[in-house]
Write an enzyme that holds these catalytic residues in place. Structure first.
Site, PDB file in Angstrom:
ATOM      1  N   LYS A   1       0.914  -1.200  -0.027  1.00  0.00           N
ATOM      2  CA  LYS A   1      -0.062  -0.138  -0.139  1.00  0.00           C
ATOM      3  C   LYS A   1       0.889   1.056   0.061  1.00  0.00           C
ATOM      4  CE  LYS A   1      -1.860   1.489   3.958  1.00  0.00           C
ATOM      5  NZ  LYS A   1      -1.535   2.878   4.332  1.00  0.00           N
ATOM      6  N   ASN A   2       1.876   1.360   1.051  1.00  0.00           N
ATOM      7  CA  ASN A   2       2.757   2.518   0.924  1.00  0.00           C
ATOM      8  C   ASN A   2       3.747   2.497   0.086  1.00  0.00           C
ATOM      9  OD1 ASN A   2       1.052   2.993   3.102  1.00  0.00           O
ATOM     10  ND2 ASN A   2       2.444   2.554   4.559  1.00  0.00           N
TER      11      ASN A   2
ATOM     12  N   CYS B   1      -4.718  12.360  12.970  1.00  0.00           N
ATOM     13  CA  CYS B   1      -5.604  11.209  12.919  1.00  0.00           C
ATOM     14  C   CYS B   1      -5.302  10.508  14.150  1.00  0.00           C
ATOM     15  CB  CYS B   1      -4.752  10.380  11.633  1.00  0.00           C
ATOM     16  SG  CYS B   1      -3.634   9.557  11.902  1.00  0.00           S
TER      17      CYS B   1
ATOM     18  N   ARG C   1       0.744  14.160  13.337  1.00  0.00           N
ATOM     19  CA  ARG C   1       0.999  13.829  11.576  1.00  0.00           C
ATOM     20  C   ARG C   1       1.127  15.353  11.095  1.00  0.00           C
ATOM     21  NH1 ARG C   1      -0.860   8.706  10.440  1.00  0.00           N
ATOM     22  NH2 ARG C   1       0.926   8.818   8.901  1.00  0.00           N
TER      23      ARG C   1
ATOM     24  N   ASP D   1       4.418   0.175  12.219  1.00  0.00           N
ATOM     25  CA  ASP D   1       3.276  -0.574  11.589  1.00  0.00           C
ATOM     26  C   ASP D   1       3.099  -1.819  12.112  1.00  0.00           C
ATOM     27  OD1 ASP D   1       3.358   1.430   8.516  1.00  0.00           O
ATOM     28  OD2 ASP D   1       2.765   1.913  10.713  1.00  0.00           O
TER      29      ASP D   1
ATOM     30  N   ARG E   1      -8.640  -0.547   4.926  1.00  0.00           N
ATOM     31  CA  ARG E   1      -7.841   0.238   3.914  1.00  0.00           C
ATOM     32  C   ARG E   1      -6.476  -0.323   4.174  1.00  0.00           C
ATOM     33  NH1 ARG E   1      -7.230   5.899   7.265  1.00  0.00           N
ATOM     34  NH2 ARG E   1      -5.553   5.968   5.477  1.00  0.00           N
TER      35      ARG E   1
HETATM   36  C1  EPZ Z   1       4.330   6.439   6.751  1.00  0.00           C
HETATM   37  O1  EPZ Z   1       3.418   7.653   7.005  1.00  0.00           O
HETATM   38  C2  EPZ Z   1       3.334   5.647   6.354  1.00  0.00           C
HETATM   39  N1  EPZ Z   1       2.379   5.896   5.468  1.00  0.00           N
HETATM   40  C3  EPZ Z   1       2.746   5.184   7.717  1.00  0.00           C
HETATM   41  O2  EPZ Z   1       1.835   3.924   7.601  1.00  0.00           O
HETATM   42  C4  EPZ Z   1       3.984   4.930   8.663  1.00  0.00           C
HETATM   43  O3  EPZ Z   1       3.292   4.378   9.793  1.00  0.00           O
HETATM   44  C5  EPZ Z   1       5.000   5.981   8.854  1.00  0.00           C
HETATM   45  O4  EPZ Z   1       5.447   6.286   7.678  1.00  0.00           O
HETATM   46  C6  EPZ Z   1       6.015   5.807   9.445  1.00  0.00           C
HETATM   47  O5  EPZ Z   1       6.800   4.453   9.135  1.00  0.00           O
HETATM   48  C7  EPZ Z   1       2.497   6.010   3.865  1.00  0.00           C
HETATM   49  O6  EPZ Z   1       3.552   5.889   3.644  1.00  0.00           O
HETATM   50  C8  EPZ Z   1       1.283   6.582   3.233  1.00  0.00           C
HETATM   51  P1  EPZ Z   1       6.024  10.146   8.854  1.00  0.00           P
HETATM   52  P2  EPZ Z   1       4.117   9.060   7.048  1.00  0.00           P
HETATM   53  O7  EPZ Z   1       6.035  11.198   8.037  1.00  0.00           O
HETATM   54  O8  EPZ Z   1       5.107   9.377   5.921  1.00  0.00           O
HETATM   55  C9  EPZ Z   1       6.878  13.150  11.951  1.00  0.00           C
HETATM   56  C10 EPZ Z   1       0.006   2.583   7.664  1.00  0.00           C
HETATM   57  O9  EPZ Z   1      -0.393   2.115   8.653  1.00  0.00           O
HETATM   58  N2  EPZ Z   1       6.822  14.308  11.043  1.00  0.00           N
HETATM   59  O10 EPZ Z   1       7.052   9.201   8.372  1.00  0.00           O
HETATM   60  O11 EPZ Z   1       2.904  10.293   7.296  1.00  0.00           O
HETATM   61  C11 EPZ Z   1       5.503  12.676  12.421  1.00  0.00           C
HETATM   62  O12 EPZ Z   1       4.937  13.358  13.487  1.00  0.00           O
HETATM   63  C12 EPZ Z   1       0.681   4.171   7.847  1.00  0.00           C
HETATM   64  O13 EPZ Z   1       0.174   2.378   6.520  1.00  0.00           O
HETATM   65  C13 EPZ Z   1       7.164  15.613  11.240  1.00  0.00           C
HETATM   66  O14 EPZ Z   1       7.423  16.070  12.249  1.00  0.00           O
HETATM   67  O15 EPZ Z   1       4.763   9.198   8.508  1.00  0.00           O
HETATM   68  C14 EPZ Z   1       5.845  11.310  12.990  1.00  0.00           C
HETATM   69  O16 EPZ Z   1       6.177  11.331  14.256  1.00  0.00           O
HETATM   70  C15 EPZ Z   1       0.237   4.722   9.256  1.00  0.00           C
HETATM   71  N3  EPZ Z   1       6.860  16.524  10.253  1.00  0.00           N
HETATM   72  C16 EPZ Z   1       7.161  10.871  12.285  1.00  0.00           C
HETATM   73  O17 EPZ Z   1       7.559  12.167  11.695  1.00  0.00           O
HETATM   74  C17 EPZ Z   1       6.755  16.131   8.855  1.00  0.00           C
HETATM   75  O18 EPZ Z   1       6.458  17.013   8.120  1.00  0.00           O
HETATM   76  C18 EPZ Z   1       6.840   9.873  11.088  1.00  0.00           C
HETATM   77  O19 EPZ Z   1       5.939  10.314  10.339  1.00  0.00           O
HETATM   78  C19 EPZ Z   1       6.063  14.767   8.702  1.00  0.00           C
HETATM   79  C20 EPZ Z   1       6.471  14.018   9.808  1.00  0.00           C
END
Ligand code: EPZ
Length: 423
Positions: free
Chosen positions: A23-24, A118, A123, A307, A399
């Protein structure tokens, strides 16, 4: 009408389960079709709500999207005229923010609703915005929308504060058409980031180092289409392997790439499982044993994936001994704990960790899914709980898991979807 999943626990799972596309990886690669006016084709696409939402979003912009067969999507974005991702769609799938980079690179303009928080955390998308601004875009927030404009993007060196996955992907997709070279330091190293980069290079981009924490992108004037097969979903594979370990069974995950699951396989071996694997398969044999409790701390890839945290919380609930699970990536990813406690699990949240004293049995009860991976852990617990377990709000599961009850049913689980008149 509410749809629920009903499970009668107690069956050791056995057999072969086909692992679907990731998915990702599918989500960013679908959005990458916005980078070219040439036709694109994506194969090994799982049937998931988030994929349908992405298709709706692209179609709303004016893209033509169709199914070549049930796992292959064809896209043509040559007539895209709207450069906006509206709140109604973005609030249902925060990954919609991944249109930001491609729209900016191809059209010089993008208007994307702020995803909002969320269930699992705030996020934020500040790193996305900072990276695009570094490439020369004017990025601002106007009444809940991210508005980005740029006549021409120019290469830059960007050091991310956090190794954000979609942040890395958004910046990479903007940089491929920028003038000059960009470097992303402290980049996310997830296999899905590397899969997107491979697809971009198939389109004629010049991306090096994806999958490491430093990615170098040399901008090109334009990109061709892609005909790409997405990699297997490591989280789906990991989830089925944990199901085998919890039920004392033996499961062969077909299509899974063991190199994307090192940290997870290591923990499963610590829990007492026997693991064999090849280039595109992983087999776990628990031989009827009860798992031993394991300590887990989540971290960005190649660390233990957040995850998979909920799934290991469920494993520890029925393991021998006490396990401590620490969540360092998201601030509120323990909502499955109070649901698992309804089955009799002995676990206590203390800040960003949960201490779990394994029990030799759980008792089935009604539970409610709250977010995608948490809901998978409820299914796993239901597979071992005595009696019937009923899980509500299964749309969370749909999802991220393609036909989960069919796949588990083929492994012997007594599981089915029931639709009941609203009480
Ligand atoms: C990706 O989300 C995945 N989704 C998530 O999977 C996964 O849990 C996550 O990476 C971590 O591995 C997709 O790829 C579509 P992040 P993402 O930006 O990219 C902080 C699932 O279950 N952050 O890596 O949105 C944030 O607060 C989903 O399939 C900032 O501070 O996650 C978090 O603590 C859930 N500023 C950390 O980084 C930003 O601009 C990780 O978030 C962006 C993120």
């Amino acid at each position: 009408m509410s749809t629920r999943i009903r499970i009668e626990g107690g069956v050791p799972l056995s057999g072969t389960v086909p692992i679907s596309g990731a998915k990702n990886a599918v989500l960013p690669i679908l959005m990458a079709s916005l980078l070219t006016e040439r036709p694109c084709r994506l194969k090994n696409v799982p049937h998931l709500k988030d994929v349908t939402t992405s298709i709706e979003l692209l179609a709303q912009m004016g893209a033509e999207v169709g199914l070549a067969d049930q796992w292959t999507i064809e896209l043509d974005t040559s007539r895209v005229a709207h450069h906006e991702a509206p709140y109604e769609l973005v609030k249902t799938m925060r990954a919609s923010v991944l249109v930001l980079g491609p729209l900016l690179a191809r059209f010089g303009a993008a208007r994307v609703s702020l995803p909002g928080g969320c269930a699992i955390g705030a996020r934020p998308v500040d790193q996305h915005m900072r990276g695009l601004a570094a490439l020369g875009a004017d990025v601002r927030i106007e009444s809940g929308y991210i508005v980005a404009e740029a006549d021409r993007l120019t290469g830059a060196r960007i050091v991310l504060d956090t190794a954000t996955v979609t942040g890395t992907e958004n910046i990479m997709m903007a940089a491929v058409l920028a003038e000059g070279t960009s470097v992303i330091e402290n980049a996310a190293q997830e296999p899905e980031v590397a899969d997107l980069a491979r697809c971009l290079n198939d389109m004629g981009a010049d991306v090096e180092g994806a999958g490491t924490n430093t990615i170098v992108i040399r901008g090109v004037p334009e990109l061709g289409g892609y005909d790409y097969r997405v990699l297997a979903d490591r989280i789906e594979a990991g989830t089925f392997l944990v199901a085998a370990a919890m039920t004392g069974g033996k499961v062969h995950a077909k299509g899974a790439d063991p190199r994307t699951l090192d940290a997870v396989l290591q923990k499963l071996e610590q829990a007492g499982a026997r693991i064999d694997s090849g280039a595109d398969w992983i087999e776990l044999d628990m031989a009827g044993r009860r798992p031993k409790a394991v300590d887990v701390t989540t971290a960005p890839y190649p660390g233990f994936p957040t995850d998979m945290q909920a799934q290991f919380t469920a494993l520890n609930a029925i393991a021998e001994g006490t396990g401590v699970v620490r969540e360092t990536v998201f601030e509120n990813r323990f909502m499955h704990v109070q649901e698992l406690q309804r089955l009799g699990a002995d676990m206590r949240v203390d800040g960003n960790m949960v201490v779990i004293r394994g029990k030799d049995s759980l008792t089935g009860a009604p539970m409610m899914a709250t977010d995608l991976r948490a809901s998978a852990s409820l299914v796993l617990a239901g597979l071992v709980a005595e009696g019937a377990t009923l899980i509500d709000r299964v749309y969370h599961i749909d999802r991220g898991y393609e036909n989960i009850e069919e796949k588990l049913g083929q492994l012997g689980a007594r599981i089915r979807r029931v639709t009941e008149k609203a009480a």
